[in-house]
Design a protein around this motif. Structure first.
Motif, mmCIF file in Angstrom:
data_model
loop_
_atom_site.group_PDB
_atom_site.id
_atom_site.type_symbol
_atom_site.label_atom_id
_atom_site.label_comp_id
_atom_site.label_asym_id
_atom_site.label_seq_id
_atom_site.Cartn_x
_atom_site.Cartn_y
_atom_site.Cartn_z
ATOM 1 N N LEU A 71 0.809 -1.215 0.000
ATOM 2 C CA LEU A 71 0.000 0.000 0.000
ATOM 3 C C LEU A 71 0.845 1.269 0.000
ATOM 4 N N GLN A 72 2.077 1.172 0.483
ATOM 5 C CA GLN A 72 2.962 2.345 0.468
ATOM 6 C C GLN A 72 3.293 2.797 -0.956
ATOM 7 N N LYS A 73 3.051 1.944 -1.922
ATOM 8 C CA LYS A 73 3.331 2.292 -3.317
ATOM 9 C C LYS A 73 2.259 3.217 -3.892
ATOM 10 N N LEU A 74 1.131 3.370 -3.189
ATOM 11 C CA LEU A 74 0.094 4.298 -3.642
ATOM 12 C C LEU A 74 0.600 5.733 -3.529
ATOM 13 N N VAL A 75 0.394 6.505 -4.569
ATOM 14 C CA VAL A 75 0.921 7.873 -4.626
ATOM 15 C C VAL A 75 -0.088 8.891 -4.115
ATOM 16 N N ALA A 76 -1.339 8.758 -4.543
ATOM 17 C CA ALA A 76 -2.339 9.781 -4.209
ATOM 18 C C ALA A 76 -3.639 9.172 -3.707
ATOM 19 N N THR A 77 -3.590 7.933 -3.252
ATOM 20 C CA THR A 77 -4.797 7.198 -2.910
ATOM 21 C C THR A 77 -4.796 6.808 -1.439
ATOM 22 N N LYS A 78 -5.900 7.081 -0.768
ATOM 23 C CA LYS A 78 -6.098 6.643 0.613
ATOM 24 C C LYS A 78 -6.793 5.275 0.609
ATOM 25 N N THR A 79 -6.397 4.413 1.519
ATOM 26 C CA THR A 79 -7.009 3.090 1.638
ATOM 27 C C THR A 79 -7.823 3.028 2.925
ATOM 28 N N VAL A 80 -9.065 2.557 2.817
ATOM 29 C CA VAL A 80 -9.908 2.339 3.992
ATOM 30 C C VAL A 80 -10.409 0.901 3.927
ATOM 31 N N PHE A 81 -10.278 0.161 5.042
ATOM 32 C CA PHE A 81 -10.712 -1.231 5.006
ATOM 33 C C PHE A 81 -11.334 -1.662 6.320
ATOM 34 N N ILE A 82 -12.030 -2.794 6.260
ATOM 35 C CA ILE A 82 -12.612 -3.431 7.441
ATOM 36 C C ILE A 82 -12.163 -4.892 7.452
ATOM 37 N N GLU A 113 -18.806 2.773 12.714
ATOM 38 C CA GLU A 113 -18.180 4.062 12.992
ATOM 39 C C GLU A 113 -17.828 4.696 11.647
ATOM 40 N N TYR A 114 -17.287 5.905 11.668
ATOM 41 C CA TYR A 114 -16.933 6.540 10.400
ATOM 42 C C TYR A 114 -15.680 7.383 10.537
ATOM 43 N N ILE A 115 -15.058 7.603 9.390
ATOM 44 C CA ILE A 115 -13.927 8.519 9.275
ATOM 45 C C ILE A 115 -14.308 9.579 8.254
ATOM 46 N N PHE A 116 -14.009 10.843 8.564
ATOM 47 C CA PHE A 116 -14.293 11.944 7.646
ATOM 48 C C PHE A 116 -12.994 12.427 7.025
ATOM 49 N N PHE A 117 -12.985 12.477 5.698
ATOM 50 C CA PHE A 117 -11.828 12.980 4.960
ATOM 51 C C PHE A 117 -12.205 14.346 4.389
ATOM 52 N N THR A 122 -15.575 13.383 2.142
ATOM 53 C CA THR A 122 -16.071 12.011 2.101
ATOM 54 C C THR A 122 -16.085 11.395 3.496
ATOM 55 N N TYR A 123 -17.217 10.790 3.836
ATOM 56 C CA TYR A 123 -17.373 10.011 5.062
ATOM 57 C C TYR A 123 -17.351 8.528 4.672
ATOM 58 N N VAL A 124 -16.552 7.743 5.388
ATOM 59 C CA VAL A 124 -16.505 6.301 5.133
ATOM 60 C C VAL A 124 -16.895 5.579 6.421
ATOM 61 N N VAL A 145 -24.471 10.525 8.729
ATOM 62 C CA VAL A 145 -24.543 11.461 9.852
ATOM 63 C C VAL A 145 -24.759 12.889 9.386
ATOM 64 N N SER A 146 -24.695 13.136 8.080
ATOM 65 C CA SER A 146 -24.819 14.490 7.561
ATOM 66 C C SER A 146 -25.428 14.441 6.163
ATOM 67 N N SER A 147 -25.994 15.543 5.753
ATOM 68 C CA SER A 147 -26.524 15.638 4.390
ATOM 69 C C SER A 147 -25.483 16.187 3.421
ATOM 70 N N ASP A 148 -24.358 16.644 3.947
ATOM 71 C CA ASP A 148 -23.293 17.190 3.113
ATOM 72 C C ASP A 148 -22.265 16.115 2.786
ATOM 73 N N GLY A 149 -21.531 16.309 1.708
ATOM 74 C CA GLY A 149 -20.431 15.424 1.354
ATOM 75 C C GLY A 149 -20.902 14.108 0.761
ATOM 76 N N TYR A 150 -19.944 13.197 0.600
ATOM 77 C CA TYR A 150 -20.206 11.871 0.043
ATOM 78 C C TYR A 150 -20.115 10.848 1.170
ATOM 79 N N HIS A 151 -21.011 9.862 1.150
ATOM 80 C CA HIS A 151 -21.118 8.905 2.247
ATOM 81 C C HIS A 151 -21.006 7.480 1.703
ATOM 82 N N ILE A 152 -19.955 6.772 2.141
ATOM 83 C CA ILE A 152 -19.650 5.435 1.659
ATOM 84 C C ILE A 152 -19.743 4.451 2.822
ATOM 85 N N LEU A 153 -20.473 3.354 2.638
ATOM 86 C CA LEU A 153 -20.572 2.315 3.658
ATOM 87 C C LEU A 153 -19.816 1.079 3.195
#
Length: 348
Positions: A71-82, A113-117, A122-124, A145-153
Motif C-alpha cells: 500500500l505504500q506504493k500508492l501515490v495519491a490514494t487513501k485506503t480504507v478497510f474493514i 463508525e466513520y472517518i471523515f476525509f 467524504t465520510y466512510v 450522519v450528515s446531508s453534506d459530502g459523500y457517504h460510503i458504507l
C-alpha cells in the motif's frame, strides 16, 4: 470523488492445495493486489475501499507489514478497510495496534463508525468482525450522519451466519455507495449504488466467471460504478463431445484444442460426453501434466460401432432409445450406460 472497491483478496490463501500450481496461485493473489495498486496510481484515484477478508486468516505482524508495504506504493490514494469473517479482529490482533506507514485506515470497531476525509468531503463508514460468525443484522437503521459530502458504507456479510443484510432497506438508507464484501462472485445489486465486487482472483473451482473490482465515481453531476475484470486466470467448466468414430489421438487433440481456444493459462473442469469406441483406454496424464486441469468427468459410453449396435438392436429397447436420443448425445450416453450394463453381448 473517484474510487476502486475490492474485497475478499484473501492474501495468504493457497488455492487448489493438492495441485502442483497451488503455491503459484498463492503468489499470484499478491501479484494481482499489487497490479491493482499500480492501476490506482495510473488513474490517480482518491480512495481504495476494501470491504473485508483482505487476509485469508487473522494476520500476524509480518502479514500486515507485507500488506502495508504494497500500500505504500500508492501515490495519491487513501485506503480504507474493514476486517471480515476470515481476518476478524481478535482481542490480541496486531492490526489493532499497528501504525500504518501507508495512508491506510482501518475501521476496527465492533459497531458502525466513520472517518471523515475533509479534502475529499467524504465520510466512510463500517465496522470489523470480532469473531468468525455474527448472526445479528448489524446494519438495521443505519444512516449517514450528515446531508453534506459523500457517504460510503463498507459492509461485509449477507448470509445467516455472517451479518444478514436487508438489501432493500440498505438501498434506501441514504448512502452514496454501499461497498459490499463476502460473496466471491461480482454482483451489482443496485445500479451505481450497491455492489459486491467478488474476489479479486478466483479461489477455487466453484468460482467460475469473471473476477475483478468495482471502479466508481461520485460527483454533483454524476454517479456511476463499473465492474472491471482483472483476474490473471479463471476457472472454466467445459463440456467436450466425443463420438465413437474418433481414435485415441483425435480425442486428445480435441481436448487440447478446446483448452487452447479458451486460454491455456486458465484452470479447467472438463466433462467428456458422448460415445467411445470399444477398446480405447484413455490416459489423461500427459494432458494433466501440461495443462491446469482440475478434474475430468468422464461420462463416455463405450458403444463400439454406432451403426452396428443400432442394426443389431433396432427391434428392441436399445435401438429405440438410440433412435429417440440420437440428437442428444449426453442423454443418449446416460441411457446407454444403463441399458448396456444389463445387456449380454451388446444385445437385449
Amino acid at each position: 470523488m473517484r474510487f476502486f472497491h475490492a474485497s475478499d483478496i484473501h492474501l495468504g490463501a493457497a488455492p487448489d492445495r493438492k495441485k502442483p500450481w497451488s503455491l503459484i496461485r498463492k503468489q499470484e493473489i499478491y501479484e494481482s493486489f499489487s497490479r491493482l495498486i499500480d492501476e490506482a496510481n495510473r488513474q490517480q484515484i482518491d480512495f481504495l475501499f476494501l470491504s473485508g477478508d483482505v487476509f485469508h486468516k487473522p494476520p500476524g505482524i509480518n502479514d500486515i507489514r507485507e500488506f502495508d508495504y504494497i500500500l505504500q506504493k500508492l501515490v495519491a490514494t487513501k485506503t480504507v478497510f474493514i476486517a471480515g469473517n476470515h481476518d476478524y479482529l481478535s482481542e490480541n490482533s496486531p492490526l489493532k495496534s499497528y501504525d500504518f506507514l501507508s495512508d491506510t485506515y482501518l475501521l476496527d470497531g465492533k459497531e458502525v463508525e466513520y472517518i471523515f476525509f475533509e479534502e475529499e468531503e467524504t465520510y466512510v463508514y463500517g465496522f470489523s468482525y470480532w469473531q468468525q460468525e455474527i448472526t445479528d443484522s448489524c446494519y438495521e437503521g443505519i444512516a449517514p450522519v450528515s446531508s453534506d459530502g459523500y457517504h460510503i458504507l463498507l459492509a461485509h456479510g449477507g448470509d445467516a451466519k455472517h451479518v444478514p443484510i436487508d438489501y432493500e432497506e440498505l438501498k434506501w438508507s441514504g448512502f452514496d455507495y454501499i461497498a459490499l464484501g463476502h460473496i466471491h462472485k461480482p454482483d451489482i445489486l443496485v445500479e451505481d449504488l450497491m455492489a459486491y465486487p467478488g474476489s479479486l482472483e478466483p479461489l477455487d473451482q466453484t468460482e467460475t466467471g469473471p473476477h475483478g473490482y468495482i471502479e466508481g465515481e461520485i460527483s454533483e453531476e454524476k454517479q456511476r460504478i463499473t465492474f472491471v475484470p482483472f483476474a490473471k486466470r479463471s476457472y472454466l467448466e467445459c463440456e467436450i463431445p466425443i463420438h465413437d468414430e474418433m481414435v485415441e489421438m483425435q480425442i486428445y487433440d480435441r481436448i487440447r484444442n478446446e483448452i487452447l481456444l479458451r486460454g491455456a493459462e486458465n484452470y479447467f473442469y472438463l466433462t467428456l460426453s458422448g460415445n467411445l469406441h470399444y477398446g480405447i483406454n484413455l490416459d489423461f496424464s500427459e494432458l494433466e501434466e501440461k495443462y491446469q486441469i482440475i478434474d475430468i468427468d468422464n461420462q463416455l459410453t463405450e458403444f463400439g460401432d454406432y451403426d452396428e449396435l443400432l442394426s443389431a438392436n433396432r427391434d428392441n429397447i436399445v435401438g429405440k432409445v438410440m433412435l429417440k436420443l440420437e440428437d442428444e448425445p449426453k442423454a443418449l450416453s446416460y441411457a446407454m450406460k444403463a441399458l448396456l450394463s444389463t445387456a449380454k453381448g451388446g444385445q437385449l
